[in-house]
Design a protein around this motif. Structure first.
Motif, mmCIF file in Angstrom:
data_model
loop_
_atom_site.group_PDB
_atom_site.id
_atom_site.type_symbol
_atom_site.label_atom_id
_atom_site.label_comp_id
_atom_site.label_asym_id
_atom_site.label_seq_id
_atom_site.Cartn_x
_atom_site.Cartn_y
_atom_site.Cartn_z
ATOM 1 N N GLN A 133 0.820 -1.210 0.000
ATOM 2 C CA GLN A 133 0.000 0.000 0.000
ATOM 3 C C GLN A 133 0.856 1.263 0.000
ATOM 4 N N GLU A 134 2.061 1.158 0.558
ATOM 5 C CA GLU A 134 2.966 2.307 0.565
ATOM 6 C C GLU A 134 3.389 2.679 -0.850
ATOM 7 N N VAL A 135 3.536 1.683 -1.719
ATOM 8 C CA VAL A 135 3.894 1.974 -3.106
ATOM 9 C C VAL A 135 2.848 2.877 -3.746
ATOM 10 N N ALA A 136 1.573 2.588 -3.485
ATOM 11 C CA ALA A 136 0.493 3.414 -4.031
ATOM 12 C C ALA A 136 0.501 4.810 -3.410
ATOM 13 N N LEU A 137 0.718 4.892 -2.110
ATOM 14 C CA LEU A 137 0.744 6.186 -1.435
ATOM 15 C C LEU A 137 1.914 7.041 -1.912
ATOM 16 N N ILE A 138 3.053 6.409 -2.136
ATOM 17 C CA ILE A 138 4.224 7.129 -2.655
ATOM 18 C C ILE A 138 3.961 7.619 -4.073
ATOM 19 N N THR A 139 3.341 6.782 -4.887
ATOM 20 C CA THR A 139 2.998 7.186 -6.258
ATOM 21 C C THR A 139 2.105 8.416 -6.240
ATOM 22 N N GLU A 140 1.104 8.407 -5.360
ATOM 23 C CA GLU A 140 0.213 9.570 -5.234
ATOM 24 C C GLU A 140 1.007 10.800 -4.784
ATOM 25 N N TRP A 141 1.899 10.631 -3.825
ATOM 26 C CA TRP A 141 2.724 11.735 -3.320
ATOM 27 C C TRP A 141 3.555 12.357 -4.448
ATOM 28 N N LEU A 142 4.113 11.504 -5.301
ATOM 29 C CA LEU A 142 4.970 11.999 -6.380
ATOM 30 C C LEU A 142 4.182 12.807 -7.414
ATOM 31 N N THR A 143 2.908 12.485 -7.595
ATOM 32 C CA THR A 143 2.097 13.292 -8.519
ATOM 33 C C THR A 143 1.893 14.702 -7.971
ATOM 34 N N GLU A 144 1.895 14.840 -6.655
ATOM 35 C CA GLU A 144 1.609 16.129 -6.018
ATOM 36 C C GLU A 144 2.853 16.997 -5.856
ATOM 37 N N HIS A 145 4.033 16.419 -6.004
ATOM 38 C CA HIS A 145 5.280 17.154 -5.766
ATOM 39 C C HIS A 145 6.062 17.278 -7.066
ATOM 40 N N GLU A 146 5.743 18.349 -7.787
ATOM 41 C CA GLU A 146 6.292 18.545 -9.116
ATOM 42 C C GLU A 146 7.789 18.845 -9.116
ATOM 43 N N GLU A 147 8.338 19.133 -7.952
ATOM 44 C CA GLU A 147 9.772 19.412 -7.875
ATOM 45 C C GLU A 147 10.610 18.133 -7.924
ATOM 46 N N ILE A 148 9.959 16.984 -7.750
ATOM 47 C CA ILE A 148 10.689 15.710 -7.728
ATOM 48 C C ILE A 148 10.746 15.115 -9.135
ATOM 49 N N HIS A 149 11.922 14.750 -9.547
ATOM 50 C CA HIS A 149 12.094 14.073 -10.843
ATOM 51 C C HIS A 149 13.392 13.284 -10.807
ATOM 52 N N GLY A 150 13.590 12.435 -11.805
ATOM 53 C CA GLY A 150 14.799 11.615 -11.838
ATOM 54 C C GLY A 150 14.610 10.311 -11.079
#
Length: 308
Positions: free
Chosen positions: A206-223
């Motif tokens: 379930q953490e994988v899904a929560l992290i995926t959602e988090w990454l959609t919300e934080h546009e500063e994260i890439h790579g």
């Protein structure tokens, strides 16, 4: 956050199911790209693709909020020449194809997350491996990870943010590594494997899904982003914790030579068990992500509460 369209390429497997169920109530539609048609469930539908060539499915990528590529043959097999080729091709070809398709779109996906593996780092028992200071290892599995990520980042997608998600060992209720390890405990074989000092970097399903959602919300994260819990655990302690939680007082250890023999019999590689994976999710921690399952004891209790 409310999403319009989520695309899961190769999403008919274990992790794809986790992500589809997570995003279904959050999105207008979730579309799975799969080789075979599947019945529609709520707002989750399937489009058929062969993962090798463009087709009608390409239109679905227009205006997508998120594309997650999960394509890849399971590495739980013997590394024969045929399996090696299939392991590489099943990752590289779909990734390259998606990149070429995205280049042609008028409104490409806002974020493209490509599955990657935390096994790209070296065998580590001395210090954790993070995205900035981690050392890349060597061997076949690492070579697969390197060409997989290179293919991903070589694609030109200026209007699509890209993240290679280096996922650790996924701990889940019905698939992945945990049910197999639990069976060993049930059969009295749940002792340490090898010398038991190798680290396990894990992540709750379930953490994988929560992290995926988090990454959609934080546009500063890439790579590159490590997708593991912040707390790694040694194999001997992990097996002991499963035994204790499940209520089994003992477990026979499995020495390395016996693991090698057993791996040949069941058609896998001892590397999957004996390699020390000590990985730290530094980027997630720096971004303020709060792990729901940050400690292995909590994760095991949650999983066993469903299995029992």
């Amino acid at each position: 956050m409310k999403y319009g369209k989520i695309i899961l390429a190769g999403g008919n497997g274990y992790l794809g199911g986790i992500l589809a169920r997570h995003f279904s109530p959050l999105a207008e539609e979730v579309i799975i790209l799969a080789r075979k048609p599947q019945p529609t469930q709520a707002n989750i539908s399937t489009l058929v693709w062969d993962a090798k060539a463009p087709g009608d499915w390409t239109k679905a990528l227009e205006n997508a909020d998120l594309l997650v590529n999960l394509c890849g043959k399971n590495v739980n097999c013997r590394y024969t020449p045929e399996n090696k080729k299939e392991i590489i091709d099943s990752r590289v070809i779909p990734t390259e194809l998606l990149g070429k398709v995205i280049e042609t779109l008028i409104n490409p996906p806002k974020l493209w997350i490509n599955a990657a593996s935390a096994t790209i780092y070296r065998h580590a028992e001395d210090r954790p491996q993070d995205e900035k200071t981690g050392d890349i290892g060597y061997g076949f599995s690492i070579a697969v990870c390197k060409i997989w990520e290179k293919t991903f980042f070589d694609t030109e997608t200026p209007n699509t943010r890209k993240i290679a998600l280096r996922v650790g060992i996924v701990m889940g209720r019905h698939d992945g590594a945990f049910p197999r390890l639990l069976n060993l405990v049930r059969w009295g074989l749940g002792g340490k494997q090898g010398d038991g000092t190798q680290y396990l970097s894990w992540i709750h399903e379930q953490e994988v899904a929560l992290i995926t959602e988090w990454l959609t919300e934080h546009e500063e994260i890439h790579g590159v982003v490590n997708c593991t819990a912040p707390e790694a655990i040694k194999n001997k302690d992990f097996m002991m914790l499963i035994r204790k939680t499940y209520g089994i007082p003992f477990g026979l250890p499995t020495p390395a030579w016996l693991l090698a023999l057993g791996a040949k019999i069941i058609g896998t590689e001892t590397e999957l068990i004996l390699k020390s994976r000590w990985v730290k999710p530094q980027i997630l921690l720096n971004s303020g992500y709060q792990f729901q399952y940050g400690h292995i004891k909590e994760a095991i209790h949650d999983i066993l509460s469903i299995n029992q």
